[in-house]
Design a protein around this motif. Structure first.
Motif, PDB file in Angstrom:
ATOM      1  N   ASP A 161       0.825  -1.222  -0.066  1.00 31.71           N
ATOM      2  CA  ASP A 161       0.027  -0.028  -0.010  1.00 31.71           C
ATOM      3  C   ASP A 161       0.739   1.094  -0.009  1.00 31.71           C
ATOM      4  OD1 ASP A 161      -2.192  -1.467   0.278  1.00 31.71           O
ATOM      5  OD2 ASP A 161      -2.514  -1.446   2.222  1.00 31.71           O
ATOM      6  N   ARG A 173      -9.800   3.246 -10.887  1.00 33.27           N
ATOM      7  CA  ARG A 173     -10.615   2.563  -9.615  1.00 33.27           C
ATOM      8  C   ARG A 173     -11.550   3.427  -9.112  1.00 33.27           C
ATOM      9  NH1 ARG A 173      -6.300   0.459  -5.597  1.00 33.27           N
ATOM     10  NH2 ARG A 173      -5.807   2.683  -5.692  1.00 33.27           N
ATOM     11  N   THR A 176     -15.029   2.173  -7.503  1.00 33.93           N
ATOM     12  CA  THR A 176     -15.008   1.226  -6.415  1.00 33.93           C
ATOM     13  C   THR A 176     -15.567   2.032  -5.156  1.00 33.93           C
ATOM     14  OG1 THR A 176     -13.879   0.004  -4.848  1.00 33.93           O
ATOM     15  CG2 THR A 176     -12.868   2.073  -5.739  1.00 33.93           C
ATOM     16  N   PHE A 178     -14.402   1.819  -2.170  1.00 35.76           N
ATOM     17  CA  PHE A 178     -13.585   1.952  -1.249  1.00 35.76           C
ATOM     18  C   PHE A 178     -13.429   3.639  -1.238  1.00 35.76           C
ATOM     19  CE2 PHE A 178     -13.247  -1.576   0.826  1.00 35.76           C
ATOM     20  CZ  PHE A 178     -12.741  -2.875  -0.171  1.00 35.76           C
ATOM     21  N   ARG A 183      -4.762   2.108  -1.019  1.00 35.29           N
ATOM     22  CA  ARG A 183      -4.796   0.555  -0.845  1.00 35.29           C
ATOM     23  C   ARG A 183      -4.765  -0.279  -1.817  1.00 35.29           C
ATOM     24  NH1 ARG A 183      -5.091  -0.376   4.778  1.00 35.29           N
ATOM     25  NH2 ARG A 183      -5.642   1.408   6.135  1.00 35.29           N
ATOM     26  N   ARG A 185      -6.140  -3.353  -3.687  1.00 39.15           N
ATOM     27  CA  ARG A 185      -7.680  -4.111  -3.560  1.00 39.15           C
ATOM     28  C   ARG A 185      -7.520  -5.212  -4.125  1.00 39.15           C
ATOM     29  NH1 ARG A 185     -10.288   1.676  -5.130  1.00 39.15           N
ATOM     30  NH2 ARG A 185      -9.613   2.732  -3.369  1.00 39.15           N
ATOM     31  N   ASP A 186      -8.622  -5.995  -3.906  1.00 37.51           N
ATOM     32  CA  ASP A 186      -8.827  -7.350  -4.412  1.00 37.51           C
ATOM     33  C   ASP A 186      -8.818  -7.239  -6.004  1.00 37.51           C
ATOM     34  OD1 ASP A 186     -11.349  -5.986  -4.485  1.00 37.51           O
ATOM     35  OD2 ASP A 186     -12.145  -7.738  -4.534  1.00 37.51           O
ATOM     36  N   ALA A 219     -12.795  -9.675  -1.410  1.00 39.49           N
ATOM     37  CA  ALA A 219     -12.371  -8.765  -0.318  1.00 39.49           C
ATOM     38  C   ALA A 219     -13.358  -8.805   0.521  1.00 39.49           C
ATOM     39  CB  ALA A 219     -12.520  -6.917  -0.939  1.00 39.49           C
ATOM     40  N   GLU A 222     -11.633  -4.103   3.879  1.00 38.67           N
ATOM     41  CA  GLU A 222     -10.518  -3.637   3.452  1.00 38.67           C
ATOM     42  C   GLU A 222      -9.390  -4.683   3.005  1.00 38.67           C
ATOM     43  OE1 GLU A 222      -9.207  -0.015   4.996  1.00 38.67           O
ATOM     44  OE2 GLU A 222     -10.840   1.228   4.575  1.00 38.67           O
ATOM     45  N   ILE A 224      -7.681  -8.358   1.755  1.00 43.35           N
ATOM     46  CA  ILE A 224      -7.852  -9.155   0.464  1.00 43.35           C
ATOM     47  C   ILE A 224      -7.718 -10.429   0.965  1.00 43.35           C
ATOM     48  CG2 ILE A 224      -6.759  -9.723  -1.674  1.00 43.35           C
ATOM     49  CD1 ILE A 224      -5.557  -6.993  -1.843  1.00 43.35           C
TER      50      ILE A 224
END
Length: 310
Positions: A161, A173, A176, A178, A183, A185-186, A219, A222, A224
């Motif tokens: 990260d 992204r 998403t 989030f 970070r 992510r999956d 996910a 937060e 994975i």
């Protein structure tokens, strides 16, 4: 010219009066000098003049004051006694709750250890079954399904990260849910793994978790998850293959460029290097869903097979 004498202004040479030290704090000075409002002060003086200030003088007033004090003392005493009586009960309940939590946690740990042992035993039996009934192709089947540990040249990709994870959204992204774009992510890990596969990787593992054709990267919050096992950054991805060629092919691929965009725009930290030898463990929970042993007669094979991980 006028005959009147001209009067000059008087300019005294005497120094001006000294400036008060608290002249710049007029508001604070006024509050200190007049701490009591004039109306309150006048009312207090009037009560003092009438003789109504101070302690009550009549017997009825004194009895009322004494009764009020006794009642207040009684309330405080009863409250303190109840708190003292209830304190041990609350402490005991808290200790019992802590003991229950620790006992259940210990039991869950033992069950998890037992599950791991059983999973290893089942995996060993499945590997033996594949070797016994697979004939000359047993080793290849076990290798492709992730049932055996592998080693050989490959690449090591470390992804972590960003140092500052409170960055703005947007970019590849932005859809998403989030809010922390710093970070990994999956969906990012999925693209990385798929990019390694398409670049020629023969086997892949993330933080020691071997991947198969049916491995799931998802996910939870937060975190994975790889096959329902949480991973902790930094994420170390090992892939078996021609090290230098695999590294170059991955970095030139669309997924490698995607990882480069994450590094440039979001601060994701990455490093990739060719390795002379990497070691990947076997898949911890290989499950043969539908399979039949290869028949002894020629021309008879497996009708419907499928392998995956839980």
């Amino acid at each position: 010219m006028c005959g009147m004498s001209q009067q000059f202004p008087d300019r005294s040479t005497s120094p001006p009066p000294p400036r008060r030290p608290d002249a710049s704090m007029s508001l604070l000075t006024n509050v200190m000098d007049h701490s009591l409002d004039d109306g309150y002060a006048e009312a207090a003086a009037r009560r003092k003049a009438d003789g109504s200030a101070g302690m009550p003088r009549t017997l009825r007033a004194k009895l009322g004051l004494a009764a009020g004090l006794v009642l207040a003392a009684l309330v405080v005493t009863v409250g303190a006694a109840q708190a003292r009586i209830a304190a041990p009960v609350v402490a005991k309940e808290r200790e019992e709750l802590i003991d229950r939590v620790e006992a259940e946690t210990s039991a869950a740990d033992k069950l998890e250890q037992n599950v791991d042992k059983l999973r290893v035993d089942v995996g060993e039996r499945q590997r033996k079954a594949l070797q016994e009934h697979g004939g000359d192709q047993g080793g290849l089947v076990a290798l492709l399904s992730g049932a055996t540990a592998v080693q050989g040249p490959g690449v090591k990709l470390v992804v972590d990260d960003a140092k500052d994870t409170a960055q703005g959204g947007g970019g590849p992204r932005e859809s998403t849910s989030f809010s922390d774009t710093g970070r990994l992510r999956d969906r990012d890990m999925q693209r990385i793994v798929n990019g390694l596969w398409s670049s020629g990787a023969e086997a892949v593992a993330i933080n020691g978790q071997r991947l198969t054709s049916l491995s799931a990267i998802r996910a939870a919050g937060e975190a994975i998850l790889v096959d329902n096992r949480p991973l902790v950054p930094p994420y170390t991805v090992l892939a078996v293959g021609d090290g230098q060629r695999l590294s170059t092919a991955f970095q030139d691929s669309a997924d490698g460029q995607y990882l480069h965009v994450l590094q440039e725009n979001y601060g994701i930290r990455t490093s990739i290097s060719a390795q002379e030898e990497v070691r990947l463990p076997a898949a911890p929970s290989l499950i043969v869903r539908t399979a039949e042993p290869l028949a002894g007669g020629a021309g008879k094979g497996v009708a419907n097979t499928g392998k995956g991980t839980s």
